[in-house]
Motif scaffolding. Sequence first.
Motif, PDB file in Angstrom:
ATOM      1  N   ARG A   3       0.815  -1.216   0.000  1.00 27.33           N
ATOM      2  CA  ARG A   3       0.000   0.000   0.000  1.00 27.33           C
ATOM      3  C   ARG A   3       0.852   1.272   0.000  1.00 27.33           C
ATOM      4  O   ARG A   3       0.481   2.281  -0.608  1.00 27.33           O
ATOM      5  N   GLU A   4       1.980   1.220   0.675  1.00 28.75           N
ATOM      6  CA  GLU A   4       2.813   2.417   0.767  1.00 28.75           C
ATOM      7  C   GLU A   4       3.498   2.740  -0.562  1.00 28.75           C
ATOM      8  O   GLU A   4       4.039   3.840  -0.740  1.00 28.75           O
ATOM      9  N   TYR A  30     -12.939   3.527   0.490  1.00 28.06           N
ATOM     10  CA  TYR A  30     -11.571   3.018   0.509  1.00 28.06           C
ATOM     11  C   TYR A  30     -10.613   4.036   1.128  1.00 28.06           C
ATOM     12  O   TYR A  30      -9.644   4.473   0.499  1.00 28.06           O
ATOM     13  N   PRO A  31     -10.825   4.399   2.392  1.00 29.35           N
ATOM     14  CA  PRO A  31      -9.952   5.398   3.021  1.00 29.35           C
ATOM     15  C   PRO A  31      -8.518   4.902   3.202  1.00 29.35           C
ATOM     16  O   PRO A  31      -7.588   5.703   3.323  1.00 29.35           O
ATOM     17  N   GLU A  32      -8.340   3.577   3.192  1.00 27.02           N
ATOM     18  CA  GLU A  32      -7.009   3.014   3.423  1.00 27.02           C
ATOM     19  C   GLU A  32      -6.153   2.979   2.163  1.00 27.02           C
ATOM     20  O   GLU A  32      -4.952   2.677   2.224  1.00 27.02           O
ATOM     21  N   ILE A  33      -6.763   3.290   1.015  1.00 25.21           N
ATOM     22  CA  ILE A  33      -6.057   3.218  -0.260  1.00 25.21           C
ATOM     23  C   ILE A  33      -5.740   4.634  -0.745  1.00 25.21           C
ATOM     24  O   ILE A  33      -6.562   5.543  -0.619  1.00 25.21           O
ATOM     25  N   ASN A  34      -4.563   4.783  -1.319  1.00 23.42           N
ATOM     26  CA  ASN A  34      -4.110   6.092  -1.785  1.00 23.42           C
ATOM     27  C   ASN A  34      -4.730   6.435  -3.141  1.00 23.42           C
ATOM     28  O   ASN A  34      -4.073   6.363  -4.185  1.00 23.42           O
TER      29      ASN A  34
END
Length: 489
Positions: free
Chosen positions: A80-81, A106-110
């Motif tokens: 993800r980073e 999808y708040p965890e995805i950039n």
Amino acid sequence: MIFLYFLCGLYFLGMLFILIYSLAQGHLLFHFLKAQRSWGKIAKKIPKDWPSVTVQLPVYNELYVVERLIEAVAKLNYPRELLEIQLLDDSTDQTVDLIREKLKNYPEINFQYIHRRDRTGFKAGALREGLKVASGEFIAIFDADFVPSPDFLLQTIPYFSSEKVGMVQTRWTHLNRDFSLLTKLQAFALDAHFFIEQVGRNHQGAFINFNGTGGIWRKSCILDAGNWHDDTLTEDLDLSYRAQRKGWKFVYRPEIESPAELPPIMSAIKSQQFRWTKGGAECAVKHAGAVSQENLSFRIKLHSFAHLFNSTIFIAVLLTSLSSIGVWWAGELGLVPDFLVKLSGIFLIGFVVIAGVYLVSYFYGKKSFVQSALGVIWQLPLFLSVSMGLALHNAQAVWEGLSGRKSPFIRTPKFNLESGKEKLSDNRYLLHRMPVTTWFEGVLALVFWAMVGLAFREHNYLFLPFHVMLAFGYSLVFITSFKSYGLGR
């Protein structure tokens, strides 16, 4: 008399062009078959440290497929980073709100949402704008109707083991292949490109093209080649040639699949075909001279010319079909020696070679030969007929491209009908303005049916198979066009 000789000359020149084109296709088929021996020998290396990647999703008014696209890219298996996903949105309708709401899931995805109010440069302009702020070392691109596999990045990144590799292209597969007769015929055609042509060119080191989507670029390659240009309708082919002319290597991997939707109606097919054929002709004008002056082998130059000018086949088919009427009459009146008419049969080798290319691509990977044989018996002649029936429409596009006449980038409507949630007639992106060429297609259908009737009346069957296919092809193209332009009214 002079006019008849002119038509005969036109016919023979057109058939000669088709024969030369077919020989180039046959050479690609030869290299496709050779490539099977070294299928898995292309260098790849699992990186010790995975690079950063930006996934670009160019979108323009895609109410019916954009949610599916977002859901698919959200499932990409990648650290993800190191992953950034750009929504490059040029939409002017409710797609804007739909995307913003969907991204909240999808708040965890950039996800990076970039909305342009000025659609300058169309798709090329959107990709160029996104590239300015892209953080990734590599740039993957998917059109709105694609559903990338979760492992797409893990499968493609290892093929950048050499610093000279600038792009990796994967093979399109078809979400709605069996939706209708038209989708089956499109899949039949595209499979030949993605199996025979791309593999055949790549195996011998000839130039291939990024197909606009379902591929991944090294960002430095895009920039080194001059970034995205919007002076042609096929920005993907244009950048591909600029990059390869500068020495970048491309890798094509047919075993990595990128599923996508096929246009289910003729108006959408024509919109896509017009853009592809005209854009290809524009790129031919832009690059043919430069390629001829590059320090490249004769074989690579030859295939580059065949590649750049391949859409010109539609002009050859159109002129050959029309002039064949005059040749038939000249033969009927005894104005052309019989031996010359019979000698023209040698040009039929071209159609045999072309048929062979499509047959190999159709049977490749099929498990049941009997079932496949039953399918190809009707699909091959029907595909060739419809291809001929599209000759007038596509020849116009090619001529505009070669002559430098500009036109805007017209998107291909997306439907997502296989989901069962949408009705074809309710699609707000349907094209309703029927072009004048559609009426001419109807006229040509009548003309060639008349030639079929004359063949039986005069017992002169010289062009009977050819004219039957033209009559049927133009009829099917006209009827399906007429129906599709009238949908939703």
